[in-house]
Enzyme design. Structure first.
Site, PDB file in Angstrom:
ATOM      1  N   TYR A   1       1.302   3.418   9.079  1.00  0.00           N
ATOM      2  CA  TYR A   1       1.090   2.098   9.872  1.00  0.00           C
ATOM      3  C   TYR A   1       2.266   1.144   9.378  1.00  0.00           C
ATOM      4  CZ  TYR A   1      -1.693  -1.425  12.035  1.00  0.00           C
ATOM      5  OH  TYR A   1      -2.381  -2.647  12.711  1.00  0.00           O
TER       6      TYR A   1
ATOM      7  N   ARG B   1     -13.747   0.861  10.316  1.00  0.00           N
ATOM      8  CA  ARG B   1     -13.440  -0.303   9.555  1.00  0.00           C
ATOM      9  C   ARG B   1     -14.832  -0.957   8.988  1.00  0.00           C
ATOM     10  NH1 ARG B   1      -8.558  -2.879  13.091  1.00  0.00           N
ATOM     11  NH2 ARG B   1      -9.527  -1.585  15.066  1.00  0.00           N
TER      12      ARG B   1
END
Ligand code: UDP
Length: 314
Positions: free
Chosen positions: A150, A191
């Site tokens: 990422y 998350r």
């Protein structure tokens, strides 16, 4: 005569932030062409827009060459798995959408003479040694670690965006987006905010990774979208941090979320994922002075909205 509607191509428009951006642009009376391959985005996020004559949706992977017929005024690239769990699940797709996807989107912006907007990330700072993070900081990224798929693809995306600006004179804007939360986050995307809310609502213990002393700063999605729109229409050609500078440890977040939800839960400690940044907080002076932007939603209001939305989904 009424002004002609502008056309906004929102790549990743069925994702969490992308879909809120679609809503905003439609509310502003403009046209949206939304493209998403739906690997982490969801049709549910845009289903209320599908009948709107100013909105169209194409299921398309932008890592493959693609085209859109007709004029486009703005190309906004928001496509990527964005939660650590998702980008570890889709490492190659993440690298491809940040690299080939950004290249394809920039080529389209060049062809259409459109302004290009890149959704970059605070992850470009890696595990930062400068705190709070200011745009001039170059970061501390492990280039071969598990998060690099990422971090490095977004760093590449920034680099190619700047190269198109310099080489091909494409008008570009780059936002470095810090942790953002709100309705439409996927419940199981891993998350911390959706995890804690899910766990609270299911009376499960809150999972705190590591000591819980690592910090993050959380921005409500409506505030972020306002910042994005201001940056898009500004003349700032270098990256701009967008996020809420209010910093919490993860343990503090666990306490706040329990207060807001008026529920008490046990905390269980789990191992800290590899290369998990120890601290993160944006310096937003640039956005404050140049965009006249700062977050307006406080964490209690924002978390109540998010909790209410997650409750509806149950
Ligand atoms: N985290 C946690 N419990 C969870 C999920 C995440 O303690 O159930 C921690 C994670 O280790 C990190 C922080 O919360 O330090 C934020 O993680 P998240 O995955 O939300 O995003 P990141 O900021 O790391 O991209």
């Amino acid at each position: 005569m009424a002004q002609k509607r502008k056309v906004y191509l929102i790549i990743g428009g069925a994702g969490f932030i992308g879909s809120h951006l679609c809503d905003r642009i439609i509310q502003d009376g403009q046209k949206v062409v939304c493209v998403d391959n739906l690997i982490t985005g969801s049709r549910n996020n845009i289903k209320h827009l599908l009948k709107n004559k100013n909105f169209s949706f194409f299921k398309q992977d932008v890592s493959e060459k693609f085209t859109i017929t007709g004029p486009i005024d703005y190309v906004l690239h928001f496509a990527s798995p964005a939660s650590p769990v998702d980008y570890l699940k889709y490492p190659i797709e993440t690298l491809k959408v940040g690299s080939f996807g950004t290249y394809n989107a920039l080529e389209l912006a060049k062809e259409k003479k459109a302004r290009f907007f890149l959704a970059s990330t605070s992850e470009v700072y890696g595990d930062p040694l400068v705190h709070p993070q200011v745009e001039s900081y170059w970061g501390n990224v492990n280039p071969i670690g598990i998060r690099s798929v990422y971090d490095e693809s977004k760093r590449f995306a920034e680099a190619i965006t700047m190269a198109y600006q310099r080489e091909h004179k494409v008008e570009t804007r780059i936002a470095r987006i810090f942790n953002t939360y709100g309705p439409r986050m996927q419940t199981l995307d891993g998350r911390v905010v959706p995890n804690f809310i899910y766990q609270l609502l299911h009376k499960k213990p809150l999972t705190v990774y590591g000591t819980g002393k690592q910090t993050r700063s959380f921005c409500y999605v409506d505030d972020l979208v306002e910042g994005i729109v201001r940056l898009l229409h500004s003349n700032i050609k270098t990256p701009v941090n967008l996020g809420n500078p209010l910093e919490f440890t993860i343990l503090e977040l666990a306490q706040i979320i329990q207060k807001v939800a008026r529920t008490k839960c046990r905390i269980v400690k789990k191992p800290l994922p590899k290369d998990d940044p120890k601290q993160r907080k944006p310096n937003i002076s640039l956005a404050k002075t140049k965009l006249k932007w700062k977050p307006a939603v406080n964490v209690k209001q924002g978390l109540s909205q998010a909790i209410a939305w997650f409750e509806q989904q149950m």
